[in-house]
Design a protein around this motif. Structure first.
Motif, PDB file in Angstrom:
ATOM      1  N   MET A   1       0.856  -1.170   0.000  1.00 16.34           N
ATOM      2  CA  MET A   1       0.000   0.000   0.000  1.00 16.34           C
ATOM      3  C   MET A   1       0.903   1.234   0.000  1.00 16.34           C
ATOM      4  O   MET A   1       1.594   1.505   0.967  1.00 16.34           O
ATOM      5  CB  MET A   1      -0.888  -0.054   1.244  1.00 16.34           C
ATOM      6  N   TYR A  20      -2.095   8.604   0.276  1.00 18.74           N
ATOM      7  CA  TYR A  20      -2.259   7.302  -0.355  1.00 18.74           C
ATOM      8  C   TYR A  20      -2.472   7.514  -1.851  1.00 18.74           C
ATOM      9  O   TYR A  20      -3.303   8.326  -2.260  1.00 18.74           O
ATOM     10  CB  TYR A  20      -3.472   6.565   0.216  1.00 18.74           C
ATOM     11  N   PHE A  44      -5.764   4.826   7.868  1.00 19.40           N
ATOM     12  CA  PHE A  44      -5.103   3.691   7.218  1.00 19.40           C
ATOM     13  C   PHE A  44      -4.596   2.603   8.159  1.00 19.40           C
ATOM     14  O   PHE A  44      -4.621   1.429   7.816  1.00 19.40           O
ATOM     15  CB  PHE A  44      -3.895   4.168   6.404  1.00 19.40           C
ATOM     16  N   ASP A  45      -4.076   2.994   9.306  1.00 22.53           N
ATOM     17  CA  ASP A  45      -3.251   2.098  10.125  1.00 22.53           C
ATOM     18  C   ASP A  45      -3.928   1.749  11.446  1.00 22.53           C
ATOM     19  O   ASP A  45      -4.164   2.633  12.275  1.00 22.53           O
ATOM     20  CB  ASP A  45      -1.909   2.801  10.369  1.00 22.53           C
ATOM     21  N   ASP A  46      -4.220   0.479  11.655  1.00 23.89           N
ATOM     22  CA  ASP A  46      -4.846   0.042  12.908  1.00 23.89           C
ATOM     23  C   ASP A  46      -4.020   0.443  14.132  1.00 23.89           C
ATOM     24  O   ASP A  46      -4.574   0.804  15.163  1.00 23.89           O
ATOM     25  CB  ASP A  46      -5.026  -1.486  12.924  1.00 23.89           C
ATOM     26  N   ARG A  53      -8.715   0.156  15.339  1.00 22.53           N
ATOM     27  CA  ARG A  53      -9.139  -0.317  14.016  1.00 22.53           C
ATOM     28  C   ARG A  53      -9.303   0.905  13.111  1.00 22.53           C
ATOM     29  O   ARG A  53     -10.102   1.797  13.399  1.00 22.53           O
ATOM     30  CB  ARG A  53     -10.450  -1.083  14.093  1.00 22.53           C
ATOM     31  N   SER A  54      -8.565   0.898  12.017  1.00 19.95           N
ATOM     32  CA  SER A  54      -8.621   2.025  11.086  1.00 19.95           C
ATOM     33  C   SER A  54      -9.888   1.965  10.243  1.00 19.95           C
ATOM     34  O   SER A  54     -10.619   0.975  10.265  1.00 19.95           O
ATOM     35  CB  SER A  54      -7.398   2.018  10.168  1.00 19.95           C
ATOM     36  N   TRP A  55     -10.092   3.006   9.469  1.00 26.46           N
ATOM     37  CA  TRP A  55     -11.241   3.063   8.573  1.00 26.46           C
ATOM     38  C   TRP A  55     -10.993   2.266   7.292  1.00 26.46           C
ATOM     39  O   TRP A  55     -11.891   2.152   6.464  1.00 26.46           O
ATOM     40  CB  TRP A  55     -11.579   4.504   8.233  1.00 26.46           C
ATOM     41  N   ARG A  56      -9.764   1.778   7.121  1.00 27.34           N
ATOM     42  CA  ARG A  56      -9.395   0.974   5.951  1.00 27.34           C
ATOM     43  C   ARG A  56      -9.724   1.699   4.637  1.00 27.34           C
ATOM     44  O   ARG A  56     -10.245   1.128   3.687  1.00 27.34           O
ATOM     45  CB  ARG A  56     -10.042  -0.386   6.017  1.00 27.34           C
ATOM     46  N   GLU A  59      -8.407   0.556   0.868  1.00 23.21           N
ATOM     47  CA  GLU A  59      -9.136  -0.428   0.073  1.00 23.21           C
ATOM     48  C   GLU A  59     -10.229   0.252  -0.758  1.00 23.21           C
ATOM     49  O   GLU A  59     -10.409  -0.038  -1.939  1.00 23.21           O
ATOM     50  CB  GLU A  59      -9.741  -1.518   0.973  1.00 23.21           C
TER      51      GLU A  59
END
Length: 147
Positions: A1, A20, A44-46, A53-56, A59
């Protein structure tokens, strides 16, 4: 990533900014839309996210073919509320948040948005292949106030 990170002064506080770029960025010469996200530590990063817990967002950005610029929030005192509020917090709100009613809180949101649009956005246009006319902002909770 592929995420680039650096620190920058935002409203007198050093903050991490993470950028990103989708996988297609390396294979293309096109200009990309940009999504500016508040509370960048959650994006981005947990390991850096407030609740583990990130928002991811990477993806989702990959599917949308968009660049994400994530700006960490001001974590000092009421800094986050100050930066994400475009108005002075009223006494009853300060009371509910257990803030000193005599202390100014809020009303830096306009300055924060001005920073994003007048300083950070032009920098992103210079350094990255961004489309300056295709931008969005996203945030949650207090970060949603300034979108």
């Amino acid at each position: 990533m592929p995420i680039d990170t650096y620190e920058q002064t935002v409203l007198d506080k050093r903050r991490q900014i993470s950028i990103y770029t989708p996988a297609s960025y390396q294979r293309s010469a096109k200009r990309y839309p940009v999504l500016y996200m508040h509370d960048g530590q959650n994006v981005f990063d947990d390991d850096r996210a407030f609740y583990g817990r990130s928002w991811r967002a990477a993806e989702a950005a990959e599917r949308a073919d968009v660049i994400i610029v994530a700006v960490d929030c001001n974590t000092e005192g009421t800094g986050r509320l100050d930066d994400y509020s475009v108005w002075e917090l009223q006494a009853d709100v300060k009371q509910k948040l257990a803030l000193d009613p005599s202390r100014s809180a809020g009303d830096r949101g306009k300055a924060y948005i001005r920073y994003l649009m007048e300083e950070l956005k032009p920098e992103m246009v210079r350094k990255w292949r961004t489309d300056p006319d295709r931008i969005g902002m996203a945030g949650s909770s207090a970060g949603g106030n300034c979108t």
